[in-house]
Design an enzyme around this catalytic site. Structure first.
Site, short mmCIF file in Angstrom:
data_model
loop_
_atom_site.label_atom_id
_atom_site.label_comp_id
_atom_site.label_asym_id
_atom_site.label_seq_id
_atom_site.Cartn_x
_atom_site.Cartn_y
_atom_site.Cartn_z
N GLY A 14 -5.99 51.82 -66.49
CA GLY A 14 -5.90 51.89 -68.04
C GLY A 14 -5.16 53.68 -68.51
N VAL A 17 -3.56 52.92 -71.80
CA VAL A 17 -4.13 52.41 -72.47
C VAL A 17 -5.20 53.54 -73.08
CG1 VAL A 17 -5.56 51.14 -73.60
CG2 VAL A 17 -3.98 50.39 -71.66
N LYS A 37 6.26 60.86 -70.54
CA LYS A 37 6.40 59.93 -68.90
C LYS A 37 6.96 60.69 -67.75
CE LYS A 37 4.64 55.83 -66.34
NZ LYS A 37 3.09 55.56 -65.30
N THR A 41 7.87 53.61 -62.75
CA THR A 41 8.48 52.77 -61.71
C THR A 41 7.98 51.43 -61.88
OG1 THR A 41 6.68 53.05 -60.36
CG2 THR A 41 8.20 54.60 -60.10
N GLY A 171 -11.15 53.68 -68.31
CA GLY A 171 -10.35 52.93 -69.13
C GLY A 171 -10.17 51.38 -69.38
N GLY A 203 -9.79 45.05 -73.35
CA GLY A 203 -9.48 43.88 -75.05
C GLY A 203 -8.82 44.78 -75.57
N1 LIG Z 1 -9.09 48.96 -72.47
C1 LIG Z 1 -8.01 47.86 -72.77
N2 LIG Z 1 -8.04 46.22 -72.90
C2 LIG Z 1 -7.04 46.01 -72.61
N3 LIG Z 1 -6.38 46.17 -71.18
C3 LIG Z 1 -6.42 46.86 -71.01
C4 LIG Z 1 -7.10 48.07 -70.90
N4 LIG Z 1 -7.04 49.60 -69.80
C5 LIG Z 1 -6.22 48.73 -69.23
N5 LIG Z 1 -5.52 47.40 -69.83
C6 LIG Z 1 -3.87 46.78 -69.37
O1 LIG Z 1 -5.17 46.91 -68.42
C7 LIG Z 1 -3.40 46.70 -67.34
C8 LIG Z 1 -2.70 47.63 -66.34
O2 LIG Z 1 -3.70 49.25 -66.93
P1 LIG Z 1 -2.77 50.50 -67.71
O3 LIG Z 1 -1.03 49.55 -67.34
O4 LIG Z 1 -2.81 50.99 -69.27
O5 LIG Z 1 -2.66 51.06 -66.66
P2 LIG Z 1 -2.14 52.80 -66.14
O6 LIG Z 1 -3.03 52.95 -65.40
O7 LIG Z 1 -1.56 53.31 -67.03
O8 LIG Z 1 -1.46 52.27 -64.58
P3 LIG Z 1 0.05 52.58 -63.97
O9 LIG Z 1 -0.11 53.31 -62.83
O10 LIG Z 1 0.64 51.07 -63.48
O11 LIG Z 1 1.06 53.97 -65.14
C9 LIG Z 1 -2.24 46.78 -68.54
O12 LIG Z 1 -2.13 45.69 -68.37
C10 LIG Z 1 -3.73 46.97 -69.64
O13 LIG Z 1 -2.80 46.22 -70.70
MG LIG Z 2 0.40 53.76 -67.52
#
Ligand SMILES: Nc1ncnc2c1ncn2[C@@H]1O[C@H](COP(=O)(O)OP(=O)(O)OP(=O)(O)O)[C@@H](O)[C@H]1O
Ligand SMILES: [Mg+2]
Length: 239
Positions: A14, A17, A37, A41, A171, A203
């Site tokens: 997350g 997010v 960013k 990737t 997250g 969500g």
């Molecule tokens: N609080 C949240 N509400 C809704 N969806 C979420 C939430 N947190 C994460 N997600 C969903 O979970 C998935 C992973 O979240 P996110 O893209 O933020 O992860 P990340 O840590 O940034 O991953 P990456 O290492 O790929 O950058 C996404 O599809 C995102 O929309």
């Molecule tokens: Mg991300």
């Protein structure tokens, strides 16, 4: 001017997010915010990367900077190798952060995956960036089973390298938390020796902009611009 490195205990916890939530509260107060960013990737050229999500959720006022794009869903170093494109180096990322700091009230740098993911074959990581620029790390964690180990591992590496922890943010906090989710709240606070800096409701990544701004306010602590009350959250989780 403040700069935070958004890292996580792994991929998909997350980070994006949480980055969008902090950015949303910042621009909502008419302060300027740049999200960087360094290496995106797993997204084809021209496709929407993490920064597209940030703008969708937090608004067009947020400035976004992506330094390199590698289509394969791998670490930046491995994806760069396969693509034949140049890897990112510390000097380039540092320069981009310093430039953003000159014209933004808040700069957020979102890593790829966790803290020790390689950006080049010499092993350049976001931990190196944090140390060089003395950036506090906002660590995004999950709430479920396994998070105590991955969080402890990350915190130990940070301590060993002299990196400052801004705090932990969950997250994605499920609508129906399990026993493990609830029990992990005080344990995550014990591990980090401080109250949680937030927990975003699961969500909200699908919310519209105003719904997202409200959820960001509810899910992030005052230090990040919101109204999240860690003590009340802990009490509710452990009741
Ligand atoms: N609080 C949240 N509400 C809704 N969806 C979420 C939430 N947190 C994460 N997600 C969903 O979970 C998935 C992973 O979240 P996110 O893209 O933020 O992860 P990340 O840590 O940034 O991953 P990456 O290492 O790929 O950058 C996404 O599809 C995102 O929309
Ligand atoms: Mg991300």
């Amino acid at each position: 001017m403040t700069t935070l490195l958004l890292s996580g205990t792994g991929t998909d916890v997350g980070k994006t997010v949480v980055t969008a939530a902090v950015a949303s509260l910042t621009v909502g107060r008419s302060r300027t915010c740049t999200v960087i960013k360094p290496g995106q990737t797993g997204v084809p050229d021209g496709g929407p990367g993490d920064l597209a999500d940030v703008v969708r959720l937090a608004g067009e006022q947020v400035r976004v900077v992506e330094l390199a794009r590698y289509p394969d869903p791998l670490s930046p170093a491995a994806a760069a190798r396969r693509s034949g494109r140049p890897t990112l180096d510390l000097a380039r990322v540092t320069a981009a952060v310093l430039q953003a700091q000159r014209d933004s009230d808040l700069v957020l740098v979102e890593g790829a995956g966790g803290l020790l993911v390689h950006y080049d074959d010499d092993g350049f990581t976001m931990a190196d960036l944090a140390r060089t620029l003395r950036l506090p790390v906002l660590l995004v964690v999950s709430s479920g089973l396994g998070t105590l180990n991955s969080t402890a591992l990350t915190l130990e590496v940070m301590a060993g390298r002299g990196l400052e922890l801004a705090g932990l943010v969950i997250g994605s906090w499920p609508e129906r938390p399990t026993l493990a989710d609830c029990s992990n709240v005080p344990d995550l606070e014990r591990l980090s020796a401080r109250p949680l800096l937030g927990a975003l409701a699961a969500g909200i990544g699908a919310a519209d902009r105003s719904g997202f701004a409200a959820a960001a306010d509810a899910g992030l602590a005052p230090a990040l611009g919101g109204s999240f009350d860690a003590a009340a959250f802990r009490r509710a989780a452990t009741a």
